[in-house]
Design a protein around this motif. Structure first.
Motif, PDB file in Angstrom:
ATOM      1  N   GLU A  22      74.281  29.125  64.871  1.00  0.00           N
ATOM      2  CA  GLU A  22      73.491  30.295  64.502  1.00  0.00           C
ATOM      3  C   GLU A  22      73.481  31.233  65.698  1.00  0.00           C
ATOM      4  O   GLU A  22      74.042  30.916  66.747  1.00  0.00           O
ATOM      5  N   LYS A  23      72.799  32.352  65.556  1.00  0.00           N
ATOM      6  CA  LYS A  23      72.506  33.213  66.706  1.00  0.00           C
ATOM      7  C   LYS A  23      71.412  32.488  67.499  1.00  0.00           C
ATOM      8  O   LYS A  23      70.285  32.335  67.014  1.00  0.00           O
ATOM      9  N   ILE A  24      71.785  31.946  68.676  1.00  0.00           N
ATOM     10  CA  ILE A  24      70.855  31.098  69.424  1.00  0.00           C
ATOM     11  C   ILE A  24      70.574  31.691  70.793  1.00  0.00           C
ATOM     12  O   ILE A  24      71.317  32.534  71.291  1.00  0.00           O
ATOM     13  N   VAL A  25      69.485  31.220  71.393  1.00  0.00           N
ATOM     14  CA  VAL A  25      69.085  31.725  72.703  1.00  0.00           C
ATOM     15  C   VAL A  25      70.049  31.248  73.780  1.00  0.00           C
ATOM     16  O   VAL A  25      70.480  30.092  73.775  1.00  0.00           O
ATOM     17  N   GLY A  26      70.447  32.161  74.662  1.00  0.00           N
ATOM     18  CA  GLY A  26      71.311  31.830  75.784  1.00  0.00           C
ATOM     19  C   GLY A  26      70.986  32.709  76.974  1.00  0.00           C
ATOM     20  O   GLY A  26      69.862  33.181  77.122  1.00  0.00           O
ATOM     21  N   GLU A  56      58.266  32.047  71.125  1.00  0.00           N
ATOM     22  CA  GLU A  56      58.164  30.594  71.347  1.00  0.00           C
ATOM     23  C   GLU A  56      59.128  30.144  72.443  1.00  0.00           C
ATOM     24  O   GLU A  56      58.867  29.192  73.161  1.00  0.00           O
ATOM     25  N   GLU A  57      60.221  30.914  72.608  1.00  0.00           N
ATOM     26  CA  GLU A  57      61.178  30.559  73.665  1.00  0.00           C
ATOM     27  C   GLU A  57      60.569  30.865  75.029  1.00  0.00           C
ATOM     28  O   GLU A  57      60.692  30.087  75.976  1.00  0.00           O
ATOM     29  N   LEU A  58      59.880  32.009  75.112  1.00  0.00           N
ATOM     30  CA  LEU A  58      59.216  32.370  76.369  1.00  0.00           C
ATOM     31  C   LEU A  58      58.114  31.358  76.685  1.00  0.00           C
ATOM     32  O   LEU A  58      57.948  30.922  77.829  1.00  0.00           O
ATOM     33  N   GLN A  59      57.390  30.949  75.646  1.00  0.00           N
ATOM     34  CA  GLN A  59      56.314  29.972  75.855  1.00  0.00           C
ATOM     35  C   GLN A  59      56.881  28.618  76.275  1.00  0.00           C
ATOM     36  O   GLN A  59      56.322  27.918  77.121  1.00  0.00           O
ATOM     37  N   SER A  60      58.049  28.251  75.693  1.00  0.00           N
ATOM     38  CA  SER A  60      58.694  26.988  76.052  1.00  0.00           C
ATOM     39  C   SER A  60      59.065  26.989  77.533  1.00  0.00           C
ATOM     40  O   SER A  60      58.861  25.997  78.237  1.00  0.00           O
ATOM     41  N   LEU A  61      59.559  28.134  78.000  1.00  0.00           N
ATOM     42  CA  LEU A  61      59.911  28.238  79.425  1.00  0.00           C
ATOM     43  C   LEU A  61      58.659  28.175  80.290  1.00  0.00           C
ATOM     44  O   LEU A  61      58.611  27.463  81.302  1.00  0.00           O
ATOM     45  N   GLN A  62      57.607  28.900  79.884  1.00  0.00           N
ATOM     46  CA  GLN A  62      56.351  28.887  80.656  1.00  0.00           C
ATOM     47  C   GLN A  62      55.790  27.481  80.759  1.00  0.00           C
ATOM     48  O   GLN A  62      55.304  27.058  81.810  1.00  0.00           O
ATOM     49  N   SER A  63      55.892  26.726  79.675  1.00  0.00           N
ATOM     50  CA  SER A  63      55.344  25.358  79.671  1.00  0.00           C
ATOM     51  C   SER A  63      56.111  24.459  80.633  1.00  0.00           C
ATOM     52  O   SER A  63      55.630  23.406  81.029  1.00  0.00           O
TER      53      SER A  63
END
Lengths: 307, 307
Positions: A22-26, A56-63
């Protein structure tokens, strides 16, 4: 021991012989942060994203201890997007789409709260912007590691040479090392590059491992032989994240510890390629990493007492 | 601890980006013997040469403990001749000339004086002839190592599979391992080959090193990073000679000692490529070999205590 990371946060769409994502975060800074966060906190992130980058990706990194004060969010533009197709050997790929989007306007600003960082990872970026970040730091970091790519050797060589004089470690792949020096022999290429500024040079050879050069010394780290490589995207950035993450954790930038750091980087990269994008990097535990480090010891350990 | 070597003794003419050789002595059994003679005596040679093969070359081998009772000298024909041109990467080459000459009549006969040998190196040869040599030995050797090539996979696959069931160690390069198994992943290819007969598999990757597979275990030996590779011809045979030479010297065929043997083979190969033909192999001393083994230790040695 803070680690400052500068680079892209983006979307990728990847085609491999095994499938299409899919179009995924990179993005280089995304991979570096996920890899390094296993070893060091906080990680101070400088990047730029669009209005479409998932919260949610930004939050995942913050966590995971990643501070996002340096990540500019552009309200009216999409994030950087890259799409590519890998060949069967997984070492070569064709770029299908490159939409710079917000990256075209990227002007990294070091937040006041990021001053005084001791480790700096400059992800692959316009050399002039890499230089700008170094110049914004009032205290020079203990170690500056820089990634780059062939594109800048063709379009911004003078700026690239300028930044090279300011960094401690350069990360390139074998073809980039050859292009930068016009030498086919990696040993000769390394000797030339070590006169351009960096005191340490890491030449990445993908599935064939990585070489670390320093003065007259050389160290080789193999890649872990894997049944399948599903997606090499980000493996180099993940390698860099593991490398500088280990150095920042141990606060030891000796050649001896850099050898260990390269094995750590290789171990992290071996996880990265097991699934599309950063998926695998989100799953792994300290125990997974320890077990893979032990696998590297077994892979290269031999006894010459008998010779 | 005798080592029996079967293979070609021939002439080569080599073109590389660095120059063109004269018509020089080569052949798989020649390289194996020069490499192994640093570690074990006697070496029992089985091969075939023509009326043009230089006496001084035979005497040079004899002076290193190589017994030539098994080398047939054909009075009215020239020796096998191969000519090739290497590409810049030194991993790929074009064959310019292949004159089988005496090799077309090669029917290896094991002399009575060679019976009872404990180590057998089957150089790259028609699989049926490799099988014939094994069958002529009244006592099965302690270890049988076999080399082969893609040509036999295309022209004598059934015979090749037949011999594979009779040997302990198979030596192939990465492309041959893929061709033999229709697997791109070397890990998957290795698993398949280890069901074909050999208990040990060595996959040679040229400048990218070599992998040793046994059961679920894997070991990686890098190639020494060299300033220049002048001539890769015979590097694989030299690797094989160092490998089985060390095993025959130490009389230890454990997986642990095979790891060391592969480093010995890599060290010998790193000498071989430094000059055309067997020239460098004739010059090196025990001290040269010890120093290069130490270079391999330094190349891959790291400390994970800090992780």
């Amino acid at each position: 021991m803070a680690l400052l990371v500068v680079g892209s946060m983006a979307f990728d769409k990847i085609e491999t012989p095994f499938g299409i994502s899919e179009k995924i975060v990179g993005g280089s800074a995304t991979y570096v942060a996920y890899a390094a966060s296993n070893f060091v906190k906080p990680i101070q992130q400088i990047s730029i994203v669009g209005n479409d980058f998932p919260q949610e990706e930004l939050q995942s990194l913050q966590s995971r201890g990643v501070q996002l004060d340096g990540v500019e969010v552009v309200k009216d533009k999409p994030s950087f997007f890259w799409s590519g197709r890998y060949h069967l050997d997984m070492n070569t790929r064709d770029t299908l789409v490159t939409d710079l989007n917000v990256l075209a306007d990227f002007n990294p600003i070091v937040p006041e709260s990021f001053q005084g960082t001791e480790f700096l990872m400059l992800g692959n970026l316009v050399p002039a912007l890499q230089k700008s970040v170094i110049q914004q730091l009032r205290t020079r970091p203990k170690l500056i590691v820089m990634d780059t790519m062939n594109f800048w050797m063709e379009s911004a060589l003078a700026d690239l040479h300028d930044v090279l004089t300011m960094v401690d470690v350069l990360l390139v792949n074998d073809s980039e090392a050859r292009q930068l020096t016009d030498e086919f022999s990696l040993v000769k290429a390394a000797r030339k590059i070590l006169t351009m500024g960096p005191k340490y040079l890491i030449i990445k050879k993908g599935e064939h491992g990585a070489l670390l050069f320093h003065g007259k010394e050389v160290f080789f780290a193999p890649a872990l032989p894997l049944e399948d490589v599903y997606d090499p995207t980000g493996a180099g950035d993940t390698f860099a994240g593991g490398f500088i993450g280990h150095l920042a954790k141990t606060k030891d930038i000796s050649f001896g510890n850099m050898k260990t750091a390269i094995i750590v980087g290789s171990a992290m990269a071996s996880f990265c390629v097991e699934q599309f994008g950063v998926q695998r990097l989100k799953e792994i535990t300290k125990q997974d990493i320890d077990e893979r480090m032990e696998a590297f010891v077994q892979l290269v350990n031999f006894d010459i007492a008998l010779v």
